[in-house]
Design an enzyme around this catalytic site. Structure first.
Site, PDB file in Angstrom:
ATOM      1  N   ILE A   1       6.264   0.108  -3.737  1.00  0.00           N
ATOM      2  CA  ILE A   1       6.508  -0.997  -4.666  1.00  0.00           C
ATOM      3  C   ILE A   1       7.986  -1.351  -4.535  1.00  0.00           C
ATOM      4  O   ILE A   1       8.861  -0.536  -4.834  1.00  0.00           O
ATOM      5  CB  ILE A   1       6.202  -0.606  -6.120  1.00  0.00           C
ATOM      6  CG1 ILE A   1       4.739  -0.201  -6.283  1.00  0.00           C
ATOM      7  CG2 ILE A   1       6.551  -1.756  -7.068  1.00  0.00           C
ATOM      8  CD1 ILE A   1       4.413   0.354  -7.659  1.00  0.00           C
TER       9      ILE A   1
ATOM     10  N   ASP B   1       0.790 -10.682  -0.012  1.00  0.00           N
ATOM     11  CA  ASP B   1       1.926 -10.377   0.855  1.00  0.00           C
ATOM     12  C   ASP B   1       2.063 -11.399   1.966  1.00  0.00           C
ATOM     13  O   ASP B   1       3.180 -11.753   2.367  1.00  0.00           O
ATOM     14  CB  ASP B   1       1.791  -8.957   1.427  1.00  0.00           C
ATOM     15  CG  ASP B   1       0.477  -8.730   2.160  1.00  0.00           C
ATOM     16  OD1 ASP B   1      -0.525  -9.414   1.852  1.00  0.00           O
ATOM     17  OD2 ASP B   1       0.433  -7.852   3.040  1.00  0.00           O
ATOM     18  N   ARG B   2       0.949 -11.908   2.443  1.00  0.00           N
ATOM     19  CA  ARG B   2       0.979 -12.891   3.519  1.00  0.00           C
ATOM     20  C   ARG B   2       1.384 -14.266   2.976  1.00  0.00           C
ATOM     21  O   ARG B   2       2.095 -15.026   3.642  1.00  0.00           O
ATOM     22  CB  ARG B   2      -0.386 -12.932   4.198  1.00  0.00           C
ATOM     23  CG  ARG B   2      -0.844 -11.538   4.641  1.00  0.00           C
ATOM     24  CD  ARG B   2      -2.238 -11.505   5.217  1.00  0.00           C
ATOM     25  NE  ARG B   2      -2.211 -11.890   6.628  1.00  0.00           N
ATOM     26  CZ  ARG B   2      -3.286 -11.865   7.415  1.00  0.00           C
ATOM     27  NH1 ARG B   2      -4.453 -11.498   6.921  1.00  0.00           N
ATOM     28  NH2 ARG B   2      -3.202 -12.209   8.683  1.00  0.00           N
TER      29      ARG B   2
ATOM     30  N   ASN C   1       0.812  -1.211   0.000  1.00  0.00           N
ATOM     31  CA  ASN C   1       0.000   0.000   0.000  1.00  0.00           C
ATOM     32  C   ASN C   1       0.845   1.261   0.000  1.00  0.00           C
ATOM     33  O   ASN C   1       0.386   2.317  -0.452  1.00  0.00           O
ATOM     34  CB  ASN C   1      -0.932  -0.007   1.215  1.00  0.00           C
ATOM     35  CG  ASN C   1      -2.031  -1.030   1.092  1.00  0.00           C
ATOM     36  OD1 ASN C   1      -2.866  -0.952   0.207  1.00  0.00           O
ATOM     37  ND2 ASN C   1      -2.018  -2.023   1.972  1.00  0.00           N
TER      38      ASN C   1
END
Length: 255
Positions: free
Chosen positions: A12, A111-112, A9
């Site tokens: 990058i 991401d997790r 968020n």
């Protein structure tokens, strides 16, 4: 050569890896919803040229994104500049973990996924909890390679920005260890409150997890994870490149 885009968020993060998954270089730019594939490629080209890295023989582009609109931009970039279809990280891929029965994995972030995959690759015989200190702080609990649950809390900078944005006189401060609980001025007092308050949260979360899983191994990653890990002794290992390395591991299994 492989190119990995880890889109959060706030930033990058782009990683350039060799064919064996070794990180050659990485850089980060601010996440912008309206960035184009040409702008993103220009950042990539400028950084690689500066580091004397030639973007030749690129055989894979990997994308992990929590910003859905930017997946399309990376898809355009991969096809336009490298004539490749990127590997998009999601739960449809071949992954080395399962979800506990009855657990709702709807909306489970890429991401997790990449953090979990690399944690399990590095420690396949351990039960794990993986903390990622990003825009939000997340933690994931893996028992016998089964995801049993986790948690999400406001990230460190989110907490600082909230304090700064909702008060008239308090300054915005950098997150760092003030080395005192009793600040001698406003900046030190904010740093003390944020630092010891946040590390206290993490210590308590780990304590509660260890009440249930006493032998669990604790991993941390994310930009501010190093500072936290130095203060929280129950964190066993800080791995700054966990996410990028996890993307490579998933690419190997799904290429």
């Amino acid at each position: 050569m492989l190119i990995a885009f880890d889109i959060g968020n706030t930033h990058i993060v782009t990683g350039i890896l060799d064919d064996k998954g070794n990180l050659i270089t990485s850089f980060r730019i601010a996440t912008k919803d309206n960035i184009t594939e040409d702008e993103l490629f220009s950042y990539l080209k400028n950084i690689t040229d500066f580091n004397e890295i030639k973007l030749t023989n690129v055989r894979g582009v990997i994308v992990s994104s929590v910003v859905p609109g930017l997946i399309r931009i990376c898809d355009y970039l991969a096809k336009k500049y490298f004539n490749l279809s990127p590997l998009i990280i999601n739960l449809d891929l071949n992954l080395p973990f399962d979800f506990a029965e009855g657990l709702n994995n709807s909306g489970f972030g890429a991401d997790r996924i990449i953090d979990i995959v690399q944690g399990l690759k590095l420690h396949p015989d351990k039960d794990l909890v993986v903390f990622d200190f990003g825009t939000a702080t997340t933690y994931e609990i893996l028992i016998d390679k089964v995801y049993v649950g986790g948690g999400i809390l406001p990230g460190i900078n989110m907490s600082i920005n909230s304090l700064f944005g909702n008060t008239a006189q308090l300054p915005k401060v950098k997150f760092e260890n003030p080395h005192t609980i009793a600040g001698r001025n406003t900046v030190e007092q904010i740093q003390a409150g944020i630092f010891y308050g946040y590390t206290g949260q993490i210590k308590e979360i780990i304590r509660k997890i260890k009440e249930i899983y006493p032998d669990i191994y604790v991993i941390a990653t994310g930009g501010l994870g190093e500072i936290i890990s130095k203060e929280v002794s129950t964190i066993d290992e800080y791995l700054p490149n966990l996410s990028i390395e996890g993307m490579y591991s998933i690419w190997l299994e799904n290429n």
